[in-house]
Design an enzyme around this catalytic site. Sequence first.
Site, PDB file in Angstrom:
ATOM      1  CE  LYS A 144      -3.727  -2.581   1.997  1.00  0.00           C
ATOM      2  NZ  LYS A 144      -4.305  -3.205   3.174  1.00  0.00           N
ATOM      3  CD  GLN A 180      -3.486  -4.727   6.397  1.00  0.00           C
ATOM      4  OE1 GLN A 180      -3.271  -3.784   5.649  1.00  0.00           O
ATOM      5  NE2 GLN A 180      -4.142  -5.796   5.991  1.00  0.00           N
ATOM      6  CG  ASP A 208     -10.284  -1.365   4.497  1.00  0.00           C
ATOM      7  OD1 ASP A 208      -9.964  -1.738   3.349  1.00  0.00           O
ATOM      8  OD2 ASP A 208      -9.699  -1.740   5.526  1.00  0.00           O
TER       9      ASP A 208
END
Length: 285
Positions: free
Chosen positions: A53, A97, A120
Amino acid sequence: MTASIINGKEVSQELRASMTAEVKRLSEQGVVPGLAVVLVGEDPASQVYVRNKEKACHDLGFYSEVHRLDASTSQADLLALVDKLNKQESINGILVQLPLPGHIEEKAVIDAIAVEKDVDGFHPVNVGNLVIGDDSLLPCTPAGVIELIKRTGIEMSGKHAVVIGRSNIVGKPVSLLLQRENATVTMCHSRTANMKEITRQADILVVAIGRANFVDAEYVKPGAVVIDVGMNRLDNGKLAGDVDFESVKEVSGPITPVPGGVGPMTITMLMQNTLIAAKRAHGLA
Ligand code: NAP
């Protein structure tokens, strides 16, 4: 018949190329999309995802911050960081995460992320907006699945789509997005009876179960589009999908490989969400 391969890497590169051009135009107006990634602990797979990322941000010209926190970080300290990032103007997207260490409640952390920075697409408000068909930041892997189906040129409207798997992060949102494309959607899961009979009716089959090579040619209608979301690490270290690619490609229509199918799309859609969030933050979307 051997199926055509849906190349997620190539689609991903095309999308990133057009994003790079847009980021350049935005930077001329003083807008730089910013993504903050928070990693708690040292899970090896998570470390790889976070590095990827970070690299994607760098390649696209985004501003990025990575916060690597000790596995013993308290929930209160993590929530304090999320709160700080929620208020930080240079940050348009926040990604914590997952999975988090056991002492931290994932839901509390997801709920704490500002809805407009939830790149997300896991915040309950974004999920709710997806359900009712309102504008929202879409979850990345499901959005990538839909993009790949679109790239086949096969119309989703009126088709029978079957999704195997009903998780909150893949199966459920994929089914909602397929409905949004006017497909008729059937969901299968571990309690589904006579699953083959159902999947053999699918014009579009999306598989997200987490079992290596589970779906073989017997599950697939000749010519069907097959999207394999699975990512399973085999004992020999290789990555395998949920679909037995070699047998299925002999009967299916366009099919995604693993690796090189859905996988590369997930980070690309994350970058796209960050770009959308940045434009919205500056009143440009
Ligand atoms: P998950 O939360 O474990 O959910 C798995 C789903 O599959 C559940 O709904 C389960 O049914 C269903 N299932 C399990 N065994 C089944 C069987 N034998 N027959 C029918 N249904 C079955 O998994 P997930 O998070 O959705 O992930 C699925 C796969 O996608 C994994 O391999 C994961 O690594 C991969 N993935 C890839 C990406 C990417 O970027 N490419 C992103 C996310 C996930 P029940 O609900 O009845 O238990």
